[in-house]
Design an enzyme around this catalytic site. Structure first.
Site, PDB file in Angstrom:
ATOM      1  N   PHE A 148     -36.009 -55.081 -29.885  1.00  0.00           N
ATOM      2  CA  PHE A 148     -36.449 -54.452 -31.127  1.00  0.00           C
ATOM      3  C   PHE A 148     -35.781 -55.175 -32.284  1.00  0.00           C
ATOM      4  O   PHE A 148     -34.563 -55.332 -32.301  1.00  0.00           O
ATOM      5  CB  PHE A 148     -36.097 -52.963 -31.166  1.00  0.00           C
ATOM      6  CG  PHE A 148     -36.621 -52.298 -32.412  1.00  0.00           C
ATOM      7  CD1 PHE A 148     -37.945 -51.893 -32.494  1.00  0.00           C
ATOM      8  CD2 PHE A 148     -35.803 -52.116 -33.529  1.00  0.00           C
ATOM      9  CE1 PHE A 148     -38.451 -51.314 -33.661  1.00  0.00           C
ATOM     10  CE2 PHE A 148     -36.302 -51.538 -34.693  1.00  0.00           C
ATOM     11  CZ  PHE A 148     -37.622 -51.137 -34.744  1.00  0.00           C
ATOM     12  N   ASP A 233     -29.048 -60.319 -32.728  1.00  0.00           N
ATOM     13  CA  ASP A 233     -29.328 -59.125 -33.525  1.00  0.00           C
ATOM     14  C   ASP A 233     -28.273 -58.086 -33.147  1.00  0.00           C
ATOM     15  O   ASP A 233     -28.312 -57.498 -32.082  1.00  0.00           O
ATOM     16  CB  ASP A 233     -30.749 -58.627 -33.208  1.00  0.00           C
ATOM     17  CG  ASP A 233     -31.120 -57.372 -33.990  1.00  0.00           C
ATOM     18  OD1 ASP A 233     -30.196 -56.666 -34.448  1.00  0.00           O
ATOM     19  OD2 ASP A 233     -32.322 -57.089 -34.132  1.00  0.00           O
ATOM     20  N   LYS A 270     -27.176 -50.813 -39.892  1.00  0.00           N
ATOM     21  CA  LYS A 270     -26.794 -49.528 -39.287  1.00  0.00           C
ATOM     22  C   LYS A 270     -25.332 -49.111 -39.581  1.00  0.00           C
ATOM     23  O   LYS A 270     -25.044 -48.732 -40.701  1.00  0.00           O
ATOM     24  CB  LYS A 270     -27.128 -49.530 -37.804  1.00  0.00           C
ATOM     25  CG  LYS A 270     -28.659 -49.584 -37.599  1.00  0.00           C
ATOM     26  CD  LYS A 270     -29.150 -49.064 -36.267  1.00  0.00           C
ATOM     27  CE  LYS A 270     -30.629 -48.751 -36.308  1.00  0.00           C
ATOM     28  NZ  LYS A 270     -31.487 -49.716 -35.647  1.00  0.00           N
TER      29      LYS A 270
END
Ligand SMILES: *Cc1c(COP(=O)(O)O)cnc(C)c1O
Length: 427
Positions: A148, A233, A270
């Site tokens: 993702f 990522d 995040k």
């Protein structure tokens, strides 16, 4: 009988119904939301508008690194907003420079670029890769199945899940998917146009699957051999969630050659801002200056306010040794899920992940779930809601635990007790 007291206005009479109504009428329905309206939080707890308390083991999908209403974040927001919130990237500001230095210190020689989200951080890395390969006509980026990488057009092209692409074709060209943790497949997939490989250190949305040390080291060697960039990522698995600043540092801890490993680019978001929007990417020397003046930018990236919050969070993590907390309590939580898998194998299949990025994999064909067409993961999460615990589903079978880094051992115990209660009710 005659009504004497006039009816109170809707918002007072029934917060839940009136807020749901506002959404139904005015908010684009692109999210499958749970039937919970949250009003405030404190530490690892959240409260809904009816006053019900939840232990938050989801942290807003790995975002609220210090839980809710943490005084250090409140203070950073208050103090910095009295001085300077935004000036644009036409000028220098101290917080952005200091935050970049703190990130570089924790990863390795290189530089940072600041954005506002994970998708944007990845977008920057995609552009970096294209710039790197441009003069040779190389542009293609390999990413993993079940990965993702965000919801922008490049993000959904990069994401290795059909469900995010459906309805938005044609996909942006330049991305192909390879099976995760399969080095030979990566080698076989390289074409003359391939310029980079991007993977998550621990796949989050895909169901909490860590990269193996051999995969990381093998991809590094492969990228060196083929003059490609290795991009990680770290949006979900980064920021001390694994017990180290970045997941590759944890995965390669004690592994021969692991201390020399560095990716060429790494994205963050995040937990970096604890709920205040900020994204970033780090790029390794000697590629650190390839995005020269005018080649990339964003109005809001790295505002003094966002950077002050991120700096305050790093300070608390360091002072309270929350990396160790995530590592230790995470290991305990995982062992407790493993215990449930042993004692209730008809409900819990396995425990996945490390530190505070954990997955509880549900067993197949749980009889109590047969009556509903909702996925087992959703049904389990709903039962946990009733028990007062918030978690995040991943795929059909996996429940993610992504607690705040400052979760206490008491709270971890409470979480496991409630999970066990739900597991036993299904066994
Ligand atoms: C959440 C996430 C993103 C996207 O971040 P946004 O802030 O939602 O754009 C990208 N990559 C991974 C691994 C994520 O978990």
């Amino acid at each position: 009988m005659k009504e004497i007291v006039p009816a109170p206005p809707a918002i007072v009479r029934n917060d839940y119904e009136s807020i749901r109504e506002l959404f139904a009428k005015n908010v684009v329905p692109s999210y499958g939301r749970f039937e919970i309206v949250l009003s405030h939080g404190a530490g690892s707890y959240l409260f809904d508008v009816t006053g019900k308390r939840y232990l938050d083991l989801g942290s807003g999908i790995a975002v609220c690194s210090l839980g809710h209403a943490h005084p250090a974040i409140t203070e950073a927001l208050g103090e910095q907003s009295k001085k300077l919130i935004h000036v644009s990237n036409l000028y220098f500001t101290e917080p952005q420079g200091r935050l970049a230095a703190e990130i570089v210190k924790r990863i390795g020689a290189g530089k940072c670029f600041f954005a506002n989200s994970g998708a944007e951080a990845n977008e920057g890395l995609f552009k970096l890769a294209r710039k790197f390969g441009h003069d040779e006509g190389r542009f293609e980026i390999l990413t993993a199945t079940n990965s993702f990488h965000g919801r922008t057009l490049a993000g959904i092209a990069a994401t290795g899940q059909d469900k995010v692409k459906k309805g938005f074709e044609p996909m942006m060209p330049g991305f192909r998917h390879i099976p995760y943790n399969d080095l030979e497949a990566a080698r076989a997939a390289i074409s003359p146009a391939t310029v980079a490989i991007m993977i998550e250190g621990v796949q989050g949305e895909g169901g909490v699957t860590p990269a193996t040390p051999e995969y990381l080291l093998g991809l590094r060697a492969l990228c060196d051999e083929k003059k490609m960039l290795l991009l990680i990522d770290g949006v979900q698995c980064g920021h001390y969630r694994t017990g180290k600043f970045q997941s590759f540092q944890k995965i390669l801890e004690g592994v021969a050659g692991g201390d020399k490993f560095l990716p060429d680019g790494l994205s963050m978001a995040k937990s970096l801002g604890g709920g205040f929007p900020i994204g970033a990417f780090w790029v390794r020397s000697p590629y650190q200056d390839s995005l020269s003046a005018g080649t990339h930018g964003t109005t809001y990236g790295g505002t003094p306010l966002a950077c002050a919050v991120a700096l305050a969070i790093l300070e608390v993590i360091e002072k309270e040794n929350l990396a160790e907390q995530a590592r230790k309590l995470g290991a305990w939580l995982k062992s407790e899920i493993e215990r449930l898998a042993k004692t209730c194998p008809t409900v819990v299949k396995s425990a996945r992940g490390m530190g505070f990025i954990l997955g509880l994999e549900l067993a197949e064909n749980i009889p109590a779930f047969a009556a509903s067409d909702k996925t087992p993961a959703l049904q389990f999460v709903n039962r946990l809601h009733a028990a007062g615990v918030l978690t995040v589903p991943a795929g059909n079978q996996i429940i993610r635990l992504l607690p705040p880094l400052n979760l206490s051992s008491y709270e971890a115990g409470e979480g496991i007790a409630k999970i066990e209660e739900v597991v036993k009710s299904l066994a």
